[in-house]
Write an enzyme that holds these catalytic residues in place. Sequence first.
Site, short mmCIF file in Angstrom:
data_model
loop_
_atom_site.label_atom_id
_atom_site.label_comp_id
_atom_site.label_asym_id
_atom_site.label_seq_id
_atom_site.Cartn_x
_atom_site.Cartn_y
_atom_site.Cartn_z
N MET A 30 -8.21 -4.78 -9.52
CA MET A 30 -9.09 -5.88 -9.18
C MET A 30 -10.24 -5.04 -8.52
O MET A 30 -10.99 -5.91 -7.80
CB MET A 30 -8.20 -6.65 -8.36
CG MET A 30 -7.06 -7.40 -8.91
SD MET A 30 -6.66 -9.05 -7.93
CE MET A 30 -6.24 -8.55 -6.47
N LEU A 33 -12.34 0.12 -6.05
CA LEU A 33 -11.49 1.37 -6.47
C LEU A 33 -11.40 2.15 -5.42
O LEU A 33 -12.23 2.53 -4.76
CB LEU A 33 -12.04 1.80 -7.78
CG LEU A 33 -12.09 0.95 -9.08
CD1 LEU A 33 -12.40 1.54 -10.56
CD2 LEU A 33 -10.68 0.09 -9.13
N GLY A 36 -6.24 5.87 -5.30
CA GLY A 36 -4.71 5.22 -5.87
C GLY A 36 -5.22 4.71 -7.28
O GLY A 36 -4.31 5.12 -8.32
N HIS A 37 -6.33 4.23 -7.59
CA HIS A 37 -6.60 3.60 -8.46
C HIS A 37 -6.60 4.81 -9.78
O HIS A 37 -6.36 4.91 -10.96
CB HIS A 37 -7.77 2.64 -8.65
CG HIS A 37 -7.60 1.31 -8.07
ND1 HIS A 37 -8.14 1.16 -6.87
CD2 HIS A 37 -6.83 0.22 -8.11
CE1 HIS A 37 -7.85 -0.05 -6.43
NE2 HIS A 37 -6.80 -0.53 -7.01
P1 AMP Z 1 -5.05 -3.72 -7.23
O1 AMP Z 1 -6.60 -3.30 -7.72
O2 AMP Z 1 -4.88 -3.58 -5.80
O3 AMP Z 1 -4.68 -5.00 -8.14
O4 AMP Z 1 -4.16 -2.36 -7.97
C1 AMP Z 1 -4.39 -2.06 -9.30
C2 AMP Z 1 -3.20 -1.00 -9.47
O5 AMP Z 1 -3.51 0.07 -8.68
C3 AMP Z 1 -1.76 -1.66 -9.44
O6 AMP Z 1 -0.92 -1.09 -10.41
C4 AMP Z 1 -1.78 -1.17 -7.91
O7 AMP Z 1 -0.12 -0.95 -7.93
C5 AMP Z 1 -2.32 0.32 -8.02
N1 AMP Z 1 -2.35 0.89 -6.64
C6 AMP Z 1 -2.95 0.35 -5.60
N2 AMP Z 1 -3.09 0.85 -4.54
C7 AMP Z 1 -2.57 2.14 -5.13
C8 AMP Z 1 -1.97 3.43 -4.31
N3 AMP Z 1 -2.34 3.58 -2.92
N4 AMP Z 1 -1.56 4.48 -4.98
C9 AMP Z 1 -1.05 4.17 -6.29
N5 AMP Z 1 -1.40 3.21 -7.03
C10 AMP Z 1 -2.00 1.98 -6.16
#
Ligand code: AMP
Length: 280
Positions: A30, A33, A36-37
């Site tokens: 989403m 970034l 983690g992303h």
């Molecule tokens: P989001 O943009 O928050 O919807 O996350 C997109 C992807 O990144 C999802 O698969 C999340 O689980 C992963 N994600 C978010 N934060 C982290 C993090 N700190 N470490 C690893 N993956 C993450």
Amino acid sequence: MIIIRTAKGLEEIRQKRQLTLQNSGFVPTMGALHNGHIALLQQSRQENEFSVVSIFVNPTQFNNAEDFARYPVTVEQDVARLEAAGCDILFLPEVEEIYPPAYQAPVYPLGNLENMLEGKFRPGHYQGVCQVVDRLLKIVKPGRLYLGLKDYQQCLVITKMIEVTGHEAKVRLCQTVREDDGLAKSSRNIRLSPEQRAIAPAISQALENIKENIISENLEQLIKLNIEMLVGKGFNVDYLVIADAETLQSLNKLVPGRIAIALAAATIGNIRLIDNMALN
Ligand code: AMP
């Protein structure tokens, strides 16, 4: 990096570059970034010739309109970050591209997973998550789908959705990336005030405490102590539980041969943070 905004455009580039199930990985996000992303993208790059990242703030997974309105958007920075990290294709669709007027939302049979923990506190959230990932998988058609264990319940839900819909993508789960003080990286962290940011690592500390002090029986006391610690620091705790890693059912004692996981969701100010840690 190529930026594509439509499903049709993505299909054209798939054909032209010959993306297949064998050579393509996909990281749905989403935006806003962080590392983690980027770690998901790096794993995809190691395992695939082509890596596609999507940025789409999915309205159907927000049960709270205010949370949706406040969700951080940093597209320019995101584009630069993805470019530097070696992303091949960025899919950046508008809402109508994902949910055209004729779109009818399916109801995914997710069983208990849908109503417990996050599902209980965010009604409809996981149906929305499944809708967007289902649509994205239909458009991107990757061989591998990269998900972060930070959203542990989401990993289970999406795996189940893929099972029931028959998508061919294989799920690849990636470890949670943390700040030096243990706070799990999250797009929402940029909204924390300096005071809130200083307190926020208490969530991962609670999970670490549980991991270090776990005994096989009477887990309730351990949970209670750590909830008290979080409340003492000013959190509103939605849940802090020790659960079976496969079913997410709460445990009061460890079960030999089964993996247990501690999961937490807590709000500070109006920012809701989640985290989890495998225990054995
Ligand atoms: P989001 O943009 O928050 O919807 O996350 C997109 C992807 O990144 C999802 O698969 C999340 O689980 C992963 N994600 C978010 N934060 C982290 C993090 N700190 N470490 C690893 N993956 C993450």
